[in-house]
Design a protein around this motif. Structure first.
Motif, PDB file in Angstrom:
ATOM      1  N   LEU A 188      59.272  63.131  47.460  1.00 59.99           N
ATOM      2  CA  LEU A 188      58.425  62.241  46.840  1.00 59.99           C
ATOM      3  C   LEU A 188      57.247  61.422  47.478  1.00 59.99           C
ATOM      4  CD1 LEU A 188      61.206  60.583  44.601  1.00 59.99           C
ATOM      5  CD2 LEU A 188      59.474  62.176  43.673  1.00 59.99           C
ATOM      6  N   MET A 197      62.201  79.009  44.471  1.00 62.12           N
ATOM      7  CA  MET A 197      61.948  78.236  45.344  1.00 62.12           C
ATOM      8  C   MET A 197      62.571  77.081  45.549  1.00 62.12           C
ATOM      9  SD  MET A 197      57.927  76.732  44.781  1.00 62.12           S
ATOM     10  CE  MET A 197      58.070  75.770  46.093  1.00 62.12           C
ATOM     11  N   GLY A 200      55.344  74.082  30.863  1.00 63.23           N
ATOM     12  CA  GLY A 200      54.834  73.476  32.430  1.00 63.23           C
ATOM     13  C   GLY A 200      55.212  74.912  33.313  1.00 63.23           C
ATOM     14  N   ILE A 201      54.037  75.143  34.070  1.00 61.80           N
ATOM     15  CA  ILE A 201      54.124  75.962  35.222  1.00 61.80           C
ATOM     16  C   ILE A 201      54.077  75.262  36.409  1.00 61.80           C
ATOM     17  CG2 ILE A 201      52.908  78.091  36.198  1.00 61.80           C
ATOM     18  CD1 ILE A 201      51.994  78.961  33.224  1.00 61.80           C
ATOM     19  N   ALA A 222      54.489  67.715  37.299  1.00 63.81           N
ATOM     20  CA  ALA A 222      54.381  66.690  38.479  1.00 63.81           C
ATOM     21  C   ALA A 222      54.775  67.657  39.857  1.00 63.81           C
ATOM     22  CB  ALA A 222      55.500  65.792  38.194  1.00 63.81           C
ATOM     23  N   GLY A 223      53.943  67.215  40.858  1.00 70.37           N
ATOM     24  CA  GLY A 223      54.184  67.493  42.087  1.00 70.37           C
ATOM     25  C   GLY A 223      53.748  68.726  42.731  1.00 70.37           C
ATOM     26  N   ILE A 224      53.168  69.578  41.692  1.00 71.95           N
ATOM     27  CA  ILE A 224      52.957  71.064  41.992  1.00 71.95           C
ATOM     28  C   ILE A 224      51.609  71.203  42.981  1.00 71.95           C
ATOM     29  CG2 ILE A 224      52.577  73.269  41.145  1.00 71.95           C
ATOM     30  CD1 ILE A 224      55.482  72.141  40.878  1.00 71.95           C
ATOM     31  N   LEU A 236      65.826  79.458  37.203  1.00 74.02           N
ATOM     32  CA  LEU A 236      66.001  78.276  36.471  1.00 74.02           C
ATOM     33  C   LEU A 236      65.830  78.669  34.712  1.00 74.02           C
ATOM     34  CD1 LEU A 236      66.375  75.861  38.379  1.00 74.02           C
ATOM     35  CD2 LEU A 236      64.192  74.890  37.426  1.00 74.02           C
ATOM     36  N   ASN A 259      62.499  72.917  47.068  1.00 71.57           N
ATOM     37  CA  ASN A 259      61.806  71.756  48.079  1.00 71.57           C
ATOM     38  C   ASN A 259      62.494  70.638  48.119  1.00 71.57           C
ATOM     39  OD1 ASN A 259      60.210  69.473  46.458  1.00 71.57           O
ATOM     40  ND2 ASN A 259      61.161  71.027  44.732  1.00 71.57           N
ATOM     41  N   ALA A 305      56.591  76.205  39.946  1.00 65.15           N
ATOM     42  CA  ALA A 305      56.582  77.351  40.931  1.00 65.15           C
ATOM     43  C   ALA A 305      55.847  78.491  40.598  1.00 65.15           C
ATOM     44  CB  ALA A 305      58.190  77.724  41.097  1.00 65.15           C
ATOM     45  N   ILE A 355      62.745  70.886  32.525  1.00 59.04           N
ATOM     46  CA  ILE A 355      63.875  70.274  33.321  1.00 59.04           C
ATOM     47  C   ILE A 355      63.109  70.077  34.622  1.00 59.04           C
ATOM     48  CG2 ILE A 355      65.744  71.089  32.178  1.00 59.04           C
ATOM     49  CD1 ILE A 355      66.025  73.412  34.216  1.00 59.04           C
ATOM     50  N   GLY A 382      61.792  77.628  39.823  1.00 56.68           N
ATOM     51  CA  GLY A 382      61.110  79.015  39.668  1.00 56.68           C
ATOM     52  C   GLY A 382      62.173  79.831  38.623  1.00 56.68           C
TER      53      GLY A 382
END
Ligand SMILES: Cc1cc2nc3c(=O)[nH]c(=O)nc-3n(C[C@H](O)[C@H](O)[C@H](O)COP(=O)(O)O)c2cc1C
Length: 304
Positions: free
Chosen positions: A74, A68, A265-266, A22-24, A222, A70, A268, A192, A219
């Protein structure tokens, strides 16, 4: 795409275990299509709320050596418009899509799930864990097992789609939170979300880099945190996990799968290696499978 990458997830056979989180890539159907064409097997929308949100002022992202930070806040066009983009995307491409939604109460999440029922999205993901809107909403919902239980239960009572609960790393006991989601009927976990919030300082301007001062950390830095929490959660839940947090290479995918994730998931990583990262990482996974003697990605299992 190589057949070795195909993997089953909640009744779907995905062409690759790689997920756009989400959000990338924003919300447009075009950006989802680019990720699909580059080899992501499953795509997630930006988290959508009932009403459009402007988000925080710029600058909202910054990179540092290990990752990174951010504070998008939202920003999104609202659930109705966001799901229109999914409809447009599905006219062109068949890849499955997760609609990520963000609310503040079980009632709001229930309403969001009702919209998703009428959409072309294949899954619903509950963002219970955004770290960069603390001023507005307080501690993320996934910090409390009771909140997680109530929200997942509420969504399960209405959702016609498999329900994925997205969890925060900022908790004392990930096992309790993961169990609460599973006990309430969640079909999968996504973990996460960004860590923190954290902060970076601009030493020339003598002020925080982000206009919001604080933001979620993503990134490579994490990676150890993600692997540990996924390893712990997968020791006590039976539902599959979409693992993310610092995955930028094929080796990282194997590691996160050995920690207990089904998919990887990928996020960053797209900023590090470009949108082509999905293609590159798919190739790196196949190379690893061939060299290590695995028939397919499904054979890579959680370590003890
Ligand atoms: C710019 C940016 C925006 C994000 N927006 C969202 C979002 O809207 N909803 C959400 O659940 N997670 C959001 N995330 C978190 C990512 O989906 C992911 O959980 C996190 O970045 C860890 O994965 P990574 O290390 O591969 O980036 C965002 C992350 C970044 C970097």
């Amino acid at each position: 795409m190589s057949k070795k990458l195909m993997i089953d997830f909640l009744g779907y056979t995905l062409a690759s275990p790689l997920v756009l989180p989400a959000g990338i890539m924003g919300i447009s159907s075009g950006s989802l299509a680019r990720a699909a064409n580059c080899g992501a097997g499953l795509l997630t929308t930006k988290s959508l709320s009932l009403k459009p949100r402007k988000g925080h002022n710029n600058p909202v992202t910054a990179c540092f050596e290990g990752g990174m930070i951010n504070a998008m806040g939202l920003c999104n066009p609202g659930i109705k418009e966001g799901l229109e983009e999914v409809r447009d995307f599905k006219k062109r491409i068949e890849s499955p899509v997760i609609a990520s939604v963000f609310g503040t109460s079980p009632e709001e999440f229930y309403e969001l799930a009702s919209y998703v029922n009428k959409s072309k999205a294949d899954f619903i993901e509950l963002n219970l864990s955004c770290p960069n809107v603390l001023d507005e909403f307080g501690v993320p919902l996934s910090a409390s097992k009771d909140s997680v239980y109530k929200i997942v239960k509420s969504v399960k009572s209405v959702s016609e789609r498999p329900v994925i609960a997205k969890l925060s790393p900022n908790v004392l006991s990930i096992k309790e939170i993961a169990m609460a989601a599973q006990n309430a009927g969640a079909d999968a976990l996504s973990m996460i979300n960004s860590l923190g919030p954290g902060m970076l300082i601009d030493i020339k301007l003598k002020r925080p880099v982000l206009a919001n001062k604080f933001g979620g950390v993503s990134g490579p830095c994490l990676k150890p945190v993600a692997q540990k929490l996924i390893y712990e959660a997968s020791s006590c839940v039976k539902i599959p996990i979409i693992g993310m947090g610092g995955v930028i290479s094929g080796k990282d995918v194997i590691e996160i799968k050995m920690a207990g994730a089904t998919l990887a998931g990928i996020g960053a990583g797209v900023f590090y290696r470009g949108i082509e990262i999905f293609k590159k990482v798919n190739r790196e996974i196949v190379k690893f499978l061939n060299e290590a003697g695995y028939e397919n990605i499904g054979e890579v299992k959680r370590i003890k």
